[in-house]
Motif scaffolding. Sequence first.
Motif: not given
Lengths: 179, 819
Positions: A160-163
């Motif tokens: 998710t890329g953490y965003q």
Amino acid sequence: MPKKVVKRKRAPKPKPAPEAAITAVPISVKVNGKTHSLTVEPRTLLVELIREKLDLTGTHVGCDTTYCGACTVLMNGAAVKSCTMFAVQADGAELLTVEGLEKDGQLHPIQKAFGDSYGLQCGYCTPGLMLSAFQLLSHNRQPSEKDIRKAIAGNTCRCTGYQNIFKAIQLAAQNVKGV
Amino acid sequence: MSSENNKKNWVGKPLPRKEEDRLLRGRGKFADDIKMREMLYLRFVRSPYAHARIVSIATSDAEAVAGVVCTLTGAEILPQVQPFIEIAPEPGGKIKDYPLAISKVRYQGEPVVAVIAESPGIADDAAELVQVEYEALDAVVDAEEALKDANILHEEAGTNRVWNGVFEYGDVEKAFSEAASVVHIDRLHFHRFSSTPLEANVVIAQWNPKDERIYYWCNNSFPSFAIQFLSAHLNVHIDRIRVETSDIGGSFGIKITSYPQMAVCALASKKAGGRPIKWVETRSEHNTSSAHGNERTFRDTRVALDKDGVITAIASRHIDDCGAYPRYEPLGCVIWSQVVPGVYRFKNTRIDFTQTVTNKCPVGPNRGYSRMQHLWFLERVVDICAHELGIPADEMRLRNYIRPEEFPYTTPNGCVYDSGNYPKMLQVAKGLIGWDEWKKKRAAARKQGRLIGMGIGTTLDSGTNNFGQSQIVNPGAPFSGNSQGANCKLDIYGEVVVAVGSCPQGQGHETTAAQVVADVLNIHPDLITVRTGFDTERNVHTGFSGTYASQFAVSGLSAVHGAAQKLKAEMKRLAAFVLETKEDDIEFGTGAQGPELRAKSTGKSINYWGLANIVNVNSAVLPVEMHDVTLNCRYIWRAPFKVPDKVKKYGNLTLTYASQLHIAVIEIDRDTFIPRILDYVAVDDCGTVINPAIVEGQVYGATAHGIGAALMESCVYDAVGNMLTSTFSDYTPITAVNMPKVKYGHIETPSPHSYSGAKGMGEGGAAPIHTISAALQDALFAEGIIVDDSFNNADSLFRAMVGKEIGQAAKLVTVERRP
């Protein structure tokens, strides 16, 4: 051309006995509100107990070395990495795994927030992340983004890329009533 | 009732994912969650050496351990199997690849012996007792060293060179002779990394003696490719191999090449009398010996430019390092040529491309596969040339970009870029990040001696491959085109069930497939069940099925759409018969009894249960002329490709070209040399969007992978081939603390090459790697440093800036200016 010959013969080791013969240790753990009394090998990892003995397969293994947090569970309210703890260390403890988050079939606000915020893709890291979020929100109901980043620093997500995870935990903070 | 007059479109909406509920509740079904009666556990004994001859193997101590069922060695499997298929022609095609080492080991972590036991713990203990005597050989870990053939890995091939070919288009020499300036760049290097899915490889295999079939439950992400390799390797009819996948915890291409381990597990099951064998890879096994991304070195690059800084030609020599065994390679030797000119207009180019083996982990098609290395190279060329000619990086790009009015654009090697608008993406990205303000801030900071750089990365994510490109690397390869299958049916009680041949790892295929079918049938997506996860027995796969290479929105959903259209036509025909009207009088909608078909003229209707009932369990009412109606519709979508010209290396290699443009602002700390991202923007164009939330999520994910790869993640080997980043503590995948906040922007240039206008996306073209290199380069030009590597951390920046060991512009770049 070959340069050297290295012999890699090891000194004979004592042969391990079959599993049953190793002194089994009796333990008792309360997992998601249910008490289990059982015996484990001393070397059994907590995550093995959870996944293999109790068949709670929502807790995952990602790195074996405490980095990624896919195995995060709550032990007496504190997030721990169950791949780096022995099951015997949890004797007498109360554990919460992802399976224990929902109540009467209803998603916990943290679960709901992860879903509503698209905070997961493959879903492998998600159980551990939600439990780290649970720990954060249990003592900080208005976390800043920095607080959130710090709280999940030990949970690796490769999708998710953490965003959207930041968004999910912020949303959960608004919706959680009593963690 | 709802009718086609008030039709609601589901495609294009951020529909919540159908996958979510089970995953949030901890009820996903990942391969390691599967437990079977009589299951045994397999542990590999692996080579501690990068290169060694096996002198002897003693397994008797291990076998004597109570609970050990058997062991398996290379010598033992040799008479039972064929070497794996090699895609390369000679010399690479002569390489013999077996899933357990036969007489030599060629990388650290190569499997040598398999130990099979009643529990994972016993297998671990017994593996410790296997004694292997090695005779160590010199290891070669550097690609250019390997090509000298002083140490040959595969004696049967006679050379370390796997493949070589020259890709030449236009009139390169004329372009150089007419150039106003020529820039020479001695060496650039794209590093080795892996997207390291959080779930490692898992295989459960059963070679069932009762029906002589092999059953797999695993997380391989391209099973139709794996079964082709396994069938030939195991001498088993392909129909006798069943593969099922369920939820997969990430792959990013890395799980495509797990077929060697799948082979060992099947052979172990055979030896163990048909008991199921489970192998769960540890993290360090994964990091040392599953697959890494391709490493590439770019030598002797020459760039011809006209007086305005427009690039007219690029000539270079590219050396790709595929590790110890080619496996999916040498496909990467041609796949980069899907994007020969990147996003730029130059017509003349000559790339001499060579691939070599080295004593490192074999490579696999890691997210951005083979194109990202080339695109990074082009972005470095553009930035270096811009600097040398005194042209700002943004202006240089605008002068060289393919123009919006030129699409569809045919590249020098015959690829057709479907659509795009790179200048607009640049404009959107600049607006989001505040380009002009950052320029002012950068100027002010530089006055204070701070090292701040702004970088642009423009990249492509080419999707839906023409497998005919395999014939460019091997004219005898029996592959071309691309196809995907899907099935759409009304089940006996009228349930709409869709099956696809993909095995998603978080891409939301259940959701997007339901959106497509919902629009075709004009029903709510909640009423549609989508079966994803590969299953050979579902009969919806083609030889290309799996989840890889940015294509589901095109190939997968085109198949789903085709199957749904077929079903719709049958339903309409059947409803017209039942309702005694003409087909064009039938409309699709939802009524009091659920989804139904209605005759507009009479108002009479029949619901899905009624239709399914007639076909499945009440068929005597059907007249003979309706017997071809099955309400069970399989559709195979085929991409409109031709076989490329193998001699000229010319043809259309990919159907769609999504594009990304990122901008980063980075500061390098003067004291610690730690690079820190100050601002970041990602702009994406993947044509018409099926589900904007899923697309945005893929963009963020690819951005994290790229930022991680650019600054933190590298597969490091020492000089003798020891892998130094075998754990996450050493490899350090990017975390929430390191990941900057990403500003997201989006434009849409619909693809004329897909039915919906969508383009495949997800790999992301490694935009952050290009962008971060560009931003660091912007900060470091004034220091006389060239960012010559795709991996840059505090250590490498220190070595460049203080040690002056690497990246010295004076040694790397020369410019020839012509009057």
